[in-house]
Design an enzyme around this catalytic site. Structure first.
Site, short mmCIF file in Angstrom:
data_model
loop_
_atom_site.label_atom_id
_atom_site.label_comp_id
_atom_site.label_asym_id
_atom_site.label_seq_id
_atom_site.Cartn_x
_atom_site.Cartn_y
_atom_site.Cartn_z
N GLY A 72 61.27 63.02 31.48
CA GLY A 72 61.61 62.50 30.16
C GLY A 72 60.36 62.08 29.40
CB ILE A 102 63.54 59.84 34.17
CG1 ILE A 102 62.42 58.78 34.19
CG2 ILE A 102 64.70 59.32 33.35
CD1 ILE A 102 61.78 58.54 32.83
CG LEU A 138 59.51 46.99 43.89
CD1 LEU A 138 60.80 47.32 43.16
CD2 LEU A 138 59.66 45.70 44.67
CE LYS A 193 54.02 58.93 50.67
NZ LYS A 193 54.71 59.60 51.79
CD GLN A 209 56.26 56.63 37.60
OE1 GLN A 209 56.26 56.38 36.42
NE2 GLN A 209 56.77 57.75 38.08
CE LYS A 259 51.57 41.26 35.97
NZ LYS A 259 50.24 41.11 35.37
CB VAL A 316 53.34 51.00 37.71
CG1 VAL A 316 52.84 49.65 38.20
CG2 VAL A 316 54.36 51.59 38.68
N GLY A 317 55.19 52.41 34.88
CA GLY A 317 55.48 53.74 34.34
C GLY A 317 54.49 54.22 33.30
CD GLU A 318 56.00 53.29 28.99
OE1 GLU A 318 56.09 54.00 28.00
OE2 GLU A 318 56.62 52.22 29.13
#
Ligand code: MOS
Length: 763
Positions: free
Chosen positions: A240, A467, A656, A659, A664, A726, A728-730
């Site tokens: 996405g 996603i 969490l 890996k 990410q 926090k 970490v996607g972006e």
């Protein structure tokens, strides 16, 4: 975690472990059901017709030829479409304008008809026969076009503190420059698809969405049916990067087609349609002014940005907001303007706003470091703020200094000779560059439900989507640890609006929100088991509370005597119960920065606003932050640029799963390399047509472009969030483009202020 008093104690430690993706086998064997995989009995296929002008009106649209084509079941245009409602406003702004409203064309590629046929090929062929005639107007396509309408401070998040002019006047060194970033297109590999089926006023939709509840709301409003009669499923989405956050017109059109022919309909967008129909990262023109003392302390920052928005749209994409909280600096102005153009609706693309804004700010700081004759890492350390610079509240947690120091150490920054063009390896000029990166904290309300069955297995579920980020895996770890079960005894349900409400997989906010809800549901479930046995004379756990027990492999045992305990399954059996179920929810911490944007109340923090915020809140929730270090090699004769090493040190709070979190970051670093070196959506200046809407022409980073990527996490569980994450996607993408541009300058002495950094800009 929340206070130890109310925590069941799990014996094993699953959280943090680099567990393999639990959905990996499903994906590599093709067993994971993506939206386009659903085939329903009696299903027909839709194909969409796009406008070939960017502005004007449809003067004539003849349905006849398409209607006469083989297999065609319906041809729908603005002339025979029912009036559709507009979807709900969200934190991202108003829903995109409803499709097929009238004869007006607002952008090239706007959907002007939907053709439905027995097969996908027949639909595509008939769609070619719909050839509208237009009264074309001269489109407004350029940010500098004097006809363009300007929206000042469109989301009321322009920031101001101190006195900018006084700060600049007091500065020993001032710097000013303009930076531009081009339009980028998200381009998830999975083509977006919608399968829609009606039964009366009840609608079921399989959709490539990052936010099932939003799609449900948009569909319900579009057709004037109750939300509870609409079910949206998205258990798997083929990527996405933000393009699935808004409820796009094609989703509405698939459901419209199904309603009209009274059969299920499948619609799969084509790759070129993905460039006009599901958003993009808007281009920017940004201006940065800095003022600093001789020893590098920032006295003034002004950061302004112009970026486009589509007609009748108000997509949320604050470009300069992040600058207001990036550094300690007493005098600051940030200002965003949105310029209305005849372009497709933009949308979020990984690190929306921050990706572009951080490029300008971190490039400007690098330029300032040379003007000051100061090491770029030291310049940033000098200006690192121990408090939230806009509110003065202490950060919930922010290990930015460690990011800089450990990053420099891991990278070998001390080997850098400061002079540009001073490092070489044969024919290659070598450059070292770096950038700081922060991302705003975002968290929304979320709910989850957890059950344990008579066979001792758990089922944990919520509407949030995975996603491809690892949500199934990390939520399974979290639930398994909280319940004291092995991960193979926990089943996770996601991506279905029949499940408890969840926010979008976006804004790096789902792990915290969903994690909080899953954790709360699981804690409550353990509590409910204890309630069952608290007064049960047959139970060895009689009289126990949460603080007296340890959970181990499906068994609740007394911490003071682990031999005394019983299993979940045993408790259910003795009480004649099939299962126990508990609900949990989570809410954003007070002071969540994007919640402030959404509320539009306290965002213009004047003196009184700041005082009020300080009085009501103890800490400022900090989003993820990090430091990026890059080595590049440039062949000055050929203009070749190679990124040869990247070190990312990230404070993502509690990790969490080592890996999936690392994944990410590395995935986002690749996106950052694409942004820096390749990606540029080109709009034809005369017609508004996107000229490179294929993977042959729109270049993305490929394996050969990607160097060794070192990723290291620092920081501690963040107290603003009950599970300490926090998100970490972006953050992995933020800072990569300026670090590369800064390394290019160090290698060559050539400053590139416009992305992407292509060969022609280095010759
Ligand atoms: Mo992210 S761009 O908020 O999906």
């Amino acid at each position: 975690m929340t206070s130890a008093m109310n925590e069941p104690r799990p014996a094993g430690v699953l959280i943090g472990q680099g567990l393999d993706r639990l959905d990996g086998p499903l994906k590599v064997t093709g067993a994971a059901p993506y939206p386009s995989d659903f085939d329903l009995p009696g299903m027909a296929y839709a194909s969409l017709v796009r406008s070939t002008i960017a502005s004007g009106r449809i003067s004539r649209i003849d349905r006849g030829p398409a209607e006469a084509a083989p297999g065609v079941l319906a041809v729908v245009t603005h002339e025979n479409a029912p009036k559709l409602g507009r979807g709900p406003k969200t934190i991202l702004g108003a829903a995109p304008p409803p499709p097929l409203r009238d004869d007006r064309i607002l952008h090239h590629g706007q959907f002007v008809a939907v053709v439905v046929a027995e097969t996908a090929e027949q639909a595509a062929e008939a769609a070619r026969l719909v050839q509208p005639e237009y009264d074309a107007a001269d489109p407004v396509l350029d940010l500098a076009d004097p006809r363009a309408k300007v929206r000042d401070d469109p989301w009321h998040v322009d920031m101001r503190r101190g006195n900018l002019d006084a700060g600049l006047a007091a500065a020993d060194v001032t710097f000013q420059a303009t930076y531009t970033t081009p339009e980028n297109t998200n381009n998830p590999l999975g083509l977006f698809a919608t399968v829609a089926a009606w039964e009366g006023d009840t609608l079921t939709v399989h959709d490539s969405t990052q936010w099932p509840y939003n799609t449900r709301g948009a569909l319900a409003r579009s057709f004037g049916v109750p939300e509870r009669g609409v079910r949206v499923l998205a258990p798997f989405v083929g990527g996405g990067f933000g393009s699935g956050l808004r409820a796009w017109p094609h989703v509405i059109l698939a459901a419209l087609a199904a309603r009209i022919i009274e059969r299920p309909v499948k619609l799969v967008l084509t790759r070129p349609q993905m460039f006009t129909a599901v958003g993009h990262r808007p281009n920017t023109v940004q201006n940065v002014r800095l003022g600093a003392t001789r020893d590098g302390r920032l006295l003034a920052i002004e950061h302004t940005s112009d970026s486009p928005v589509a007609m009748e749209d108000d997509n949320l994409e604050p470009i300069t907001l992040g600058t207001s909280t990036a550094y300690a600096c007493p005098n600051l102005i940030t200002r965003d303007r949105q310029i209305r153009l005849n372009v497709p609706c933009p949308g979020s693309m990984r690190a929306p706003g921050e990706a572009q804004g951080n490029f300008a700010l971190e490039s400007a700081l690098d330029e300032l470091s040379y003007d000051l004759g100061m090491d770029p890492v030291r310049l940033r350390l000098v200006n690192e703020s121990t408090v939230h610079p806009q509110t003065g509240l202490p950060w919930s947690s922010r290990a930015m200094r460690e990011c800089y120091l450990q990053g420099a150490e891991r990278f070998g920054w001390s080997l850098r000779s400061p002079e540009p063009r001073s490092m070489r390896d044969g024919d290659w000029l070598v450059g070292y560059g770096m950038a700081g990166a922060s991302f705003l904290h975002y968290q929304a309300k979320c709910q989850a439900r957890a059950s344990i069955d008579r066979d001792g297995t758990a089922y944990v579920r919520s509407a949030g989507t995975d996603i491809g980020t690892g949500t199934y895996t990390v939520m399974t770890q979290l639930a398994a640890e909280t319940l004291g079960l092995r991960t193979d005894r926990v089943r996770l349900g996601l991506g279905d609006t029949d499940l408890p409400m969840a926010p979008q997989a976006g804004g790096s906010g789902l792990t915290g929100a969903l994690g909080g809800a899953v954790h709360a549901a699981c804690v409550r479930l353990v509590h409910d088991f204890l309630r069952l046995v608290r007064n049960d004379p047959e139970s060895p756990l009689r009289g126990c509370d949460l603080e007296d027990i340890t959970l181990h492999d499906g068994r609740i045992q007394r911490t003071d005597d682990p031999t005394r305990g019983e299993t979940y399954a045993g408790i259910l059996a003795r009480h004649g119960l099939e299962e126990l179920t508990a609900d949990g929810d989570s809410s954003p911490p007070r002071g969540d920065m994007i919640a402030l944007v959404g509320s539009m109340v306290t965002s213009r923090l004047g003196r009184f606003g700041r005082a009020a915020v300080r009085a009501t809140r103890a800490v400022a929730p900090a989003g993820a932050c990090g430091a990026k270090f890059v080595e590049v090699r440039v062949d000055p004769d050929l203009g070749l640029l190679r990124v040869t090493r990247i070190v990312s040190v990230i404070d993502g709070g509690r990790i969490l799963n080592e890996k999936t979190a690392r994944s990410q970051i590395t995935g986002a670093v690749v996106g950052g390399i694409g942004m820096a070196m390749f990606e540029e959506t080109i709009t034809d200046a005369g017609t508004g047509r996107i000229a490179n809407a294929t993977f042959g022409d729109y270049l993305i980073a490929v394996n050969a472009d990607i160097p060794e990527m070192d990723v290291h996490f620092v920081g501690e569980p963040d107290p603003a969030n009950p599970i300490g994450t926090k998100g970490v996607g972006e953050i992995g993408l933020v800072g990569i483009a300026p670090a590369i541009a800064n390394a290019v300058y160090h290698a060559t002495g050539r400053r590139v202020r416009s992305l992407p950094i292509t060969i022609d800009r280095l010759l």
